[in-house]
Design an enzyme around this catalytic site. Structure first.
Site, short mmCIF file in Angstrom:
data_model
loop_
_atom_site.label_atom_id
_atom_site.label_comp_id
_atom_site.label_asym_id
_atom_site.label_seq_id
_atom_site.Cartn_x
_atom_site.Cartn_y
_atom_site.Cartn_z
N HIS A 1 -35.16 -58.90 -15.75
CA HIS A 1 -33.82 -58.72 -16.32
C HIS A 1 -33.46 -59.95 -17.12
CE1 HIS A 1 -29.68 -57.37 -16.69
NE2 HIS A 1 -29.35 -58.64 -16.50
N ASP B 1 -19.84 -51.02 -9.58
CA ASP B 1 -20.03 -52.07 -10.60
C ASP B 1 -19.61 -51.56 -11.98
OD1 ASP B 1 -21.06 -54.57 -11.76
OD2 ASP B 1 -22.36 -53.15 -12.79
N ARG C 1 -13.26 -55.91 -15.73
CA ARG C 1 -13.46 -57.33 -16.01
C ARG C 1 -13.46 -57.59 -17.51
NH1 ARG C 1 -18.87 -58.28 -13.65
NH2 ARG C 1 -18.66 -60.34 -14.55
N SER D 1 -22.94 -58.26 -9.97
CA SER D 1 -23.01 -57.09 -10.85
C SER D 1 -24.46 -56.81 -11.25
CB SER D 1 -22.14 -57.39 -12.08
OG SER D 1 -22.42 -56.52 -13.13
N LYS E 1 -27.30 -53.70 -9.36
CA LYS E 1 -28.00 -52.65 -10.11
C LYS E 1 -29.51 -52.80 -9.94
CE LYS E 1 -25.42 -53.82 -13.54
NZ LYS E 1 -24.56 -54.09 -14.67
#
Ligand code: URA
Length: 428
Positions: free
Chosen positions: A86, A165, A172, A187, A191
């Protein structure tokens, strides 16, 4: 007996700097996901967390509650070890495109559930959708079958994955509470853990084009995410990598796919190739696979895996990619050495040209973007191109030209210049 809480006292507790109990966290996230805690209450709690933080226990519990708000994929039936990457997002960051088939070609299963771009950083799905026919939507059965057979999938996350989320991120975004380390870390990690991967490499970007502009904050974010992953049983490491300059020469959608294919065919820009290989080595190490990603790239095995991945999702790997209707070059105002090509300025210019979207749901232009002609360290003559702007609508050039020109700094040819480091640090 199940404890009964009320949102106002939970908000007040965090506002006053107290740690929330496990029960308070579970109750809040679960009721928010079901629409029983109001958006304004959750926004107030997000601001209290932004200001007062979460300790390690609270953070782990918060993340787990977000995972529990939806489905958790089970990939344990696959014969290949699972490992994912990621990136916290950067300009010209197309690394998922060559990396996923490369690691798949080395024997791993890479379950990449990706998102779309918002703002100046691009989204992997937007880039891949520029390939004619390619679709990010797969049934759970097709997703698992592709992982088993080819080893790599890049797909859209279903709305059942960490739905709390999804709702919290939207709040947010409009309440000034995005840049909080515990909120970002929980967050992202909720995931990734829900996606079912056994191992995870985080590419935490640092610099002008990144979420975290300074290395100390980026390191804190990396350490927080590695701690959450490790506590959840996911082997997790992080690399801190530079994002003051875009990766490669291409910033946009189709142009980034083309540059990724160059890398998969053994060429491409050296920084994109190098970062792809470093991340692949890290992923394979975590997956326990003893393979040489350089050999898989140079033999064409990774390129074959890419073609198979594209075809499996309806795309034609041989089809011409969309091109922008218009182009215009930005010329160097003086001779000298390029000492900076600012990632944020170039990312915003590409976005204004149509490569990105202003609001969720807007379409993107696949052909739009920026092609750099010069990168930091290069010599340039006055009047030579620094970059080419690509757009479907000529009117957009006026919105990007000045910003793009200002993104380049040119000094005397004899000016001291040291190439920015690609890999800044690691956290494991
Ligand atoms: N990406 C996410 O998924 N969540 C954040 O909070 C920030 C970036």
């Amino acid at each position: 007996m199940t404890d009964v809480f009320d949102a106002v006292s939970i908000i007040a507790a965090k506002r006053d700097g107290n740690a929330l109990t496990d029960g308070q966290i579970d109750w809040t996230i679960s009721n928010f996901a079901q629409g029983k805690v109001a958006d304004e209450q959750m926004a107030a709690l997000a601001m209290a967390v932004f200001l007062n933080g979460l300790d390690r226990r609270e953070l782990v519990r918060w993340t787990q509650a977000m995972i529990d708000s939806g489905e958790r994929l089970d990939l344990s039936g696959l014969s290949r070890p699972t490992v994912d990457k990621h990136s916290t997002g950067g300009v010209g960051d197309k690394i998922t495109l060559p990396l996923t088939p490369l690691v798949a070609a080395c024997g791993a299963a890479v379950p990449q559930l990706s998102g779309r771009g918002l703002g100046h950083t691009g989204g992997t799905l937007d880039k891949l959708e520029s390939i004619p026919g390619w679709s990010p939507f797969l049934s759970p059965e097709a997703f698992t079958a592709q992982l088993e057979q080819i080893g790599g999938v890049v797909a859209a996350a279903s709305s059942d994955l960490a739905p709390a989320d999804r709702r919290l991120y939207a709040l947010r975004d409009v309440t000034g509470t995005v840049e909080s380390i515990p909120l970002i870390a929980s967050s992202i990690m909720s995931k990734k853990i829900a996606e079912g991967t056994g191992a995870l490499v985080l590419d935490v970007k640092v610099g002008s084009g990144a979420f975290m502009r300074d290395a100390a904050r980026a390191r804190e974010l990396a350490e927080t995410m590695v701690a959450i992953g490790t506590d959840a049983g996911v082997r997790t490491t992080a690399l801190l990598t530079g994002m003051d300059t875009p990766l490669g020469f291409a910033v946009g959608n189709a142009v980034e796919v083309a540059e990724s294919v160059d890398v998969l065919r053994g060429g491409g820009p050296s920084d994109v190739r190098e970062l792809t290989l470093v991340l692949a080595e890290e992923m394979l190490r975590l997956a326990g696979i003893d393979a040489d990603p350089r050999a898989a790239l140079d033999s064409g095995a990774a390129y074959e895996a890419w073609r198979a991945m594209v075809r499996a999702q309806g795309g034609d790997p041989d089809a011409p990619l969309p091109k922008a209707a218009h182009q215009e070059t930005v010329l160097a105002p003086r001779s000298g050495r390029v000492v900076a090509a600012d990632a944020r300025g170039i990312g915003v210019a590409a976005w204004r040209l149509g490569a990105g979207r202003e609001r969720q749901g807007d379409p993107v232009s696949f052909g739009a973007g920026v092609l750099l002609a010069k990168r930091p360290g290069d010599l340039v003559e006055a009047g030579e191109p620094l970059a080419t702007m690509l757009a479907d609508d000529k009117g957009r050039f006026d919105r990007a030209r000045g910003l793009l020109a200002e993104s380049f700094a040119i000094a005397d040819p004899s000016a001291e210049f040291s190439a920015p480091a690609l890999i800044l640090d690691r956290v494991d």
